[in-house]
Scaffold this motif. Structure first.
Motif, PDB file in Angstrom:
ATOM      1  N   GLY A 138      39.408  38.009  49.886  1.00  5.75           N
ATOM      2  CA  GLY A 138      39.850  38.578  48.626  1.00  5.75           C
ATOM      3  C   GLY A 138      40.811  37.666  47.891  1.00  5.75           C
ATOM      4  N   VAL A 139      41.013  37.964  46.616  1.00  5.16           N
ATOM      5  CA  VAL A 139      41.920  37.189  45.772  1.00  5.16           C
ATOM      6  C   VAL A 139      42.877  38.152  45.091  1.00  5.16           C
ATOM      7  CG1 VAL A 139      42.096  35.719  43.750  1.00  5.16           C
ATOM      8  CG2 VAL A 139      40.243  35.365  45.356  1.00  5.16           C
ATOM      9  N   PHE A 140      44.169  37.892  45.210  1.00  2.00           N
ATOM     10  CA  PHE A 140      45.187  38.659  44.500  1.00  2.00           C
ATOM     11  C   PHE A 140      45.808  37.734  43.472  1.00  2.00           C
ATOM     12  CE2 PHE A 140      49.626  39.958  44.064  1.00  2.00           C
ATOM     13  CZ  PHE A 140      49.423  41.223  43.552  1.00  2.00           C
ATOM     14  N   HIS A 141      45.721  38.103  42.219  1.00  2.00           N
ATOM     15  CA  HIS A 141      46.175  37.207  41.165  1.00  2.00           C
ATOM     16  C   HIS A 141      46.945  37.995  40.113  1.00  2.00           C
ATOM     17  CE1 HIS A 141      46.225  34.100  38.166  1.00  2.00           C
ATOM     18  NE2 HIS A 141      45.768  34.982  37.312  1.00  2.00           N
ATOM     19  N   ILE A 142      48.072  37.437  39.702  1.00  2.00           N
ATOM     20  CA  ILE A 142      48.837  37.970  38.571  1.00  2.00           C
ATOM     21  C   ILE A 142      49.186  36.784  37.688  1.00  2.00           C
ATOM     22  CG2 ILE A 142      50.974  39.068  37.840  1.00  2.00           C
ATOM     23  CD1 ILE A 142      50.998  40.594  40.419  1.00  2.00           C
ATOM     24  N   GLY A 143      48.820  36.860  36.435  1.00  2.28           N
ATOM     25  CA  GLY A 143      49.159  35.791  35.499  1.00  2.28           C
ATOM     26  C   GLY A 143      47.928  35.074  34.983  1.00  2.28           C
ATOM     27  N   ASP A 144      48.171  33.963  34.304  1.00  4.34           N
ATOM     28  CA  ASP A 144      47.072  33.188  33.722  1.00  4.34           C
ATOM     29  C   ASP A 144      46.375  32.372  34.801  1.00  4.34           C
ATOM     30  OD1 ASP A 144      47.834  34.155  31.291  1.00  4.34           O
ATOM     31  OD2 ASP A 144      49.067  32.425  30.785  1.00  4.34           O
ATOM     32  N   VAL A 145      45.079  32.185  34.613  1.00  9.97           N
ATOM     33  CA  VAL A 145      44.304  31.408  35.582  1.00  9.97           C
ATOM     34  C   VAL A 145      43.124  30.769  34.867  1.00  9.97           C
ATOM     35  CG1 VAL A 145      42.813  33.306  36.288  1.00  9.97           C
ATOM     36  CG2 VAL A 145      43.257  31.456  37.864  1.00  9.97           C
ATOM     37  N   PHE A 146      42.742  29.596  35.325  1.00 11.08           N
ATOM     38  CA  PHE A 146      41.562  28.929  34.782  1.00 11.08           C
ATOM     39  C   PHE A 146      40.329  29.278  35.588  1.00 11.08           C
ATOM     40  CE2 PHE A 146      38.714  25.209  34.994  1.00 11.08           C
ATOM     41  CZ  PHE A 146      38.248  25.244  33.695  1.00 11.08           C
ATOM     42  N   GLN A 147      40.441  29.195  36.910  1.00 10.02           N
ATOM     43  CA  GLN A 147      39.271  29.430  37.745  1.00 10.02           C
ATOM     44  C   GLN A 147      39.705  29.939  39.120  1.00 10.02           C
ATOM     45  OE1 GLN A 147      37.001  25.878  38.391  1.00 10.02           O
ATOM     46  NE2 GLN A 147      35.120  27.024  38.687  1.00 10.02           N
ATOM     47  N   ILE A 148      39.028  30.969  39.627  1.00  7.55           N
ATOM     48  CA  ILE A 148      39.285  31.499  40.954  1.00  7.55           C
ATOM     49  C   ILE A 148      37.989  31.417  41.744  1.00  7.55           C
ATOM     50  CG2 ILE A 148      39.887  33.530  42.306  1.00  7.55           C
ATOM     51  CD1 ILE A 148      41.624  34.440  40.028  1.00  7.55           C
ATOM     52  N   GLN A 149      38.039  30.810  42.932  1.00 11.43           N
ATOM     53  CA  GLN A 149      36.849  30.668  43.755  1.00 11.43           C
ATOM     54  C   GLN A 149      37.128  31.119  45.187  1.00 11.43           C
ATOM     55  OE1 GLN A 149      36.089  26.451  43.204  1.00 11.43           O
ATOM     56  NE2 GLN A 149      34.240  26.970  42.098  1.00 11.43           N
ATOM     57  N   PRO A 150      36.987  32.403  45.470  1.00  8.47           N
ATOM     58  CA  PRO A 150      37.142  32.815  46.871  1.00  8.47           C
ATOM     59  C   PRO A 150      35.939  32.363  47.693  1.00  8.47           C
ATOM     60  CG  PRO A 150      36.510  34.674  45.526  1.00  8.47           C
ATOM     61  CD  PRO A 150      36.728  33.519  44.596  1.00  8.47           C
ATOM     62  N   LEU A 151      36.177  31.886  48.889  1.00 10.76           N
ATOM     63  CA  LEU A 151      35.101  31.428  49.762  1.00 10.76           C
ATOM     64  C   LEU A 151      35.112  32.241  51.043  1.00 10.76           C
ATOM     65  CD1 LEU A 151      35.588  27.566  49.461  1.00 10.76           C
ATOM     66  CD2 LEU A 151      33.966  28.986  48.234  1.00 10.76           C
ATOM     67  N   SER A 152      33.938  32.577  51.525  1.00  9.10           N
ATOM     68  CA  SER A 152      33.836  33.257  52.808  1.00  9.10           C
ATOM     69  C   SER A 152      32.461  33.002  53.409  1.00  9.10           C
ATOM     70  CB  SER A 152      34.081  34.755  52.666  1.00  9.10           C
ATOM     71  OG  SER A 152      32.989  35.351  51.998  1.00  9.10           O
ATOM     72  N   ASN A 153      32.401  33.086  54.713  1.00  7.98           N
ATOM     73  CA  ASN A 153      31.148  32.981  55.448  1.00  7.98           C
ATOM     74  C   ASN A 153      31.027  34.198  56.347  1.00  7.98           C
ATOM     75  OD1 ASN A 153      30.459  30.407  54.490  1.00  7.98           O
ATOM     76  ND2 ASN A 153      31.779  29.440  55.999  1.00  7.98           N
ATOM     77  N   SER A 154      29.816  34.681  56.499  1.00  7.06           N
ATOM     78  CA  SER A 154      29.603  35.793  57.422  1.00  7.06           C
ATOM     79  C   SER A 154      28.167  35.768  57.918  1.00  7.06           C
ATOM     80  CB  SER A 154      29.906  37.131  56.750  1.00  7.06           C
ATOM     81  OG  SER A 154      28.965  37.376  55.731  1.00  7.06           O
ATOM     82  N   LYS A 155      27.975  36.326  59.071  1.00  3.32           N
ATOM     83  CA  LYS A 155      26.650  36.452  59.648  1.00  3.32           C
ATOM     84  C   LYS A 155      26.463  37.909  60.035  1.00  3.32           C
ATOM     85  CE  LYS A 155      25.154  33.272  62.291  1.00  3.32           C
ATOM     86  NZ  LYS A 155      24.874  32.358  63.386  1.00  3.32           N
ATOM     87  N   THR A 156      25.378  38.498  59.583  1.00  2.00           N
ATOM     88  CA  THR A 156      25.141  39.913  59.812  1.00  2.00           C
ATOM     89  C   THR A 156      23.860  40.113  60.592  1.00  2.00           C
ATOM     90  OG1 THR A 156      26.228  40.433  57.723  1.00  2.00           O
ATOM     91  CG2 THR A 156      24.855  42.140  58.673  1.00  2.00           C
ATOM     92  N   PHE A 157      23.951  40.859  61.666  1.00  2.00           N
ATOM     93  CA  PHE A 157      22.778  41.267  62.426  1.00  2.00           C
ATOM     94  C   PHE A 157      22.623  42.768  62.251  1.00  2.00           C
ATOM     95  CE2 PHE A 157      24.389  37.594  64.809  1.00  2.00           C
ATOM     96  CZ  PHE A 157      23.266  36.797  64.782  1.00  2.00           C
ATOM     97  N   ALA A 158      21.449  43.216  61.891  1.00  2.00           N
ATOM     98  CA  ALA A 158      21.227  44.641  61.705  1.00  2.00           C
ATOM     99  C   ALA A 158      19.795  44.974  62.101  1.00  2.00           C
ATOM    100  CB  ALA A 158      21.471  45.029  60.261  1.00  2.00           C
ATOM    101  N   GLY A 159      19.612  46.131  62.671  1.00  2.00           N
ATOM    102  CA  GLY A 159      18.295  46.568  63.106  1.00  2.00           C
ATOM    103  C   GLY A 159      17.497  47.169  61.970  1.00  2.00           C
ATOM    104  N   ALA A 160      16.310  47.593  62.300  1.00  4.32           N
ATOM    105  CA  ALA A 160      15.413  48.181  61.304  1.00  4.32           C
ATOM    106  C   ALA A 160      16.036  49.442  60.719  1.00  4.32           C
ATOM    107  CB  ALA A 160      14.075  48.507  61.941  1.00  4.32           C
TER     108      ALA A 160
END
Length: 73
Positions: free
Chosen positions: A17-39
């Motif tokens: 997540g990104v918590f921002h207060i004020g002026d900003v030009f660009q926000i780029q949150p990065l995350s990786n995840s792997k999900t296993f799910a059945g039928a």
């Protein structure tokens, strides 16, 4: 345009997540995840009926590395 912000209380912020207060030009949150799910795991709707007679999810991952966020900086 600058702004005046009063008191702020953050209870919870996720790992990507990104918590921002004020002026900003660009926000780029990065995350990786792997999900296993059945039928039928991600089915949504009203009056949903899912019948899986025999279902198994293979969670064995034989490769050492997965695709990353290398060029998303």
């Amino acid at each position: 345009m600058p702004a005046f912000v009063g008191a702020v209380q953050v209870i919870n912020l996720g790992s990507s997540g990104v918590f921002h207060i004020g002026d900003v030009f660009q926000i780029q949150p990065l995350s990786n995840s792997k999900t296993f799910a059945g039928a039928g795991s991600f089915n949504t709707g009203d009056g949903l009926s899912v019948y899986n007679e025999r279902s198994s999810t293979n969670t064995y991952d034989q490769d050492g590395l997965d695709q990353g966020n290398y060029f998303n900086v």
